[in-house]
Design a protein around this motif. Structure first.
Motif, mmCIF file in Angstrom:
data_model
loop_
_atom_site.group_PDB
_atom_site.id
_atom_site.type_symbol
_atom_site.label_atom_id
_atom_site.label_comp_id
_atom_site.label_asym_id
_atom_site.label_seq_id
_atom_site.Cartn_x
_atom_site.Cartn_y
_atom_site.Cartn_z
ATOM 1 N N GLY A 98 0.832 -1.199 0.000
ATOM 2 C CA GLY A 98 0.000 0.000 0.000
ATOM 3 C C GLY A 98 0.861 1.240 0.000
ATOM 4 N N CYS A 99 1.341 1.616 1.182
ATOM 5 C CA CYS A 99 2.073 2.883 1.316
ATOM 6 C C CYS A 99 3.554 2.774 0.942
ATOM 7 C CB CYS A 99 1.964 3.367 2.752
ATOM 8 S SG CYS A 99 2.781 2.261 3.930
ATOM 9 N N GLU A 100 4.112 1.596 1.082
ATOM 10 C CA GLU A 100 5.553 1.356 0.880
ATOM 11 C C GLU A 100 6.433 2.181 1.794
ATOM 12 O OE1 GLU A 100 5.882 1.388 -3.656
ATOM 13 O OE2 GLU A 100 7.231 -0.208 -3.033
ATOM 14 N N CYS A 104 0.941 1.529 6.658
ATOM 15 C CA CYS A 104 -0.416 0.991 6.520
ATOM 16 C C CYS A 104 -0.575 -0.456 6.979
ATOM 17 C CB CYS A 104 -0.883 1.120 5.073
ATOM 18 S SG CYS A 104 -0.081 -0.043 3.933
ATOM 19 N N CYS A 107 1.435 -4.889 4.110
ATOM 20 C CA CYS A 107 2.490 -5.838 3.742
ATOM 21 C C CYS A 107 2.960 -6.683 4.931
ATOM 22 C CB CYS A 107 3.681 -5.055 3.192
ATOM 23 S SG CYS A 107 4.397 -3.981 4.458
ATOM 24 N N CYS A 119 7.608 -4.160 3.416
ATOM 25 C CA CYS A 119 8.047 -3.078 2.530
ATOM 26 C C CYS A 119 9.248 -2.339 3.110
ATOM 27 C CB CYS A 119 6.906 -2.091 2.264
ATOM 28 S SG CYS A 119 6.489 -1.049 3.679
HETATM 29 S S1 FES Z 1 2.989 -1.200 2.302
HETATM 30 FE FE1 FES Z 1 2.234 0.017 3.929
HETATM 31 S S2 FES Z 1 3.393 -0.675 5.610
HETATM 32 FE FE2 FES Z 1 4.221 -1.754 3.951
#
Ligand code: FES
Ligand code: FES
Length: 210
Positions: A98-100, A104, A107, A119
């Motif tokens: 999601g956020c990478e 969030c 992952c 991530c």
């Molecule tokens: S993609 Fe959001 S915490 Fe890893």
């Protein structure tokens, strides 16, 4: 919908313009990049992996990972995250991106018995560690009690956050088999659900511990 895949598609050369073309369009020279470094930079970008990770930079290395009890060999670039390698190279797309940036929880996987954001971990740093993903929860084609409880209690809507939620919940249940609702809330605090399924998620996890 797999949001990450959609995002990655936007970056794909298939969309009509390669990254090299894009950089040229921006006029890299006009902002003062000398000729030799620019050529190197362009060559490096041109060798960057496609979204499915098939083209690898010359700096790539072969590593072994232990995922869901299986030792797997993958060729990775040092910059690849564990989340990317799980999804793009091992096909374990249950782990979402999601956020990478570690915000969030989409992952979330379990590494050596504790949840981590895949991530935020480089694949090369996962060598020698035991990784568990959502795909490892079923056994002989049957979903785990926790997964079934999510279904029974409608613990999801779009499902994007669900694998991460379930991995956080699994980690909690492994350590505390009969958690209270408050303990479930605390354990899943790092998992964001934009559909607002939280009450049902908490119900599902508490019920699974009963
Ligand atoms: S993609 Fe959001 S915490 Fe890893
Ligand atoms: S069910 Fe849609 S983000 Fe959680």
């Amino acid at each position: 919908m797999d949001h990450a895949k959609e995002d990655k598609k936007m970056d794909s050369p298939e969309k009509g313009m390669s990254r090299r073309g894009f950089l040229k369009g921006l006029g890299v020279t006009s902002v003062g990049v000398a000729t030799a470094p620019k050529a190197e930079l362009l060559a490096k970008l041109e060798n960057a992996p496609s979204p499915n990770g098939k083209l690898l930079d010359k700096d790539s290395v072969s590593i072994s990972l232990l995922v869901n009890g299986q030792k797997v060999k993958v060729q990775v670039e040092p910059r690849f995250t564990l989340a990317e390698v799980l999804r793009d190279q091992l096909g374990l797309t249950g782990t979402k991106i999601g956020c990478e940036r570690g915000s969030c929880g989409a992952c979330t996987v379990i590494m050596d018995g504790n949840t981590v954001n895949a991530c935020m971990i480089l694949a090369i740093d996962a060598v020698g560690h035991k990784i568990e993903t959502i795909e490892g929860l079923e056994s002989n084609g049957e979903l785990s009690k926790l997964q079934k409880s999510f279904i029974e209690h409608d613990g999801l809507q779009c499902g994007f956050c669900t694998p991460g939620m379930i991995m956080s919940a699994k980690d909690l249940l492994d350590k505390n088999p009969h958690p209270t609702r408050e303990e479930v809330q605390e354990a899943t605090a790092g998992n964001l659900c934009r559909c607002g399924s939280y009450p049902k998620v908490f119900e599902a996890v508490v019920a699974s511990g009963k």
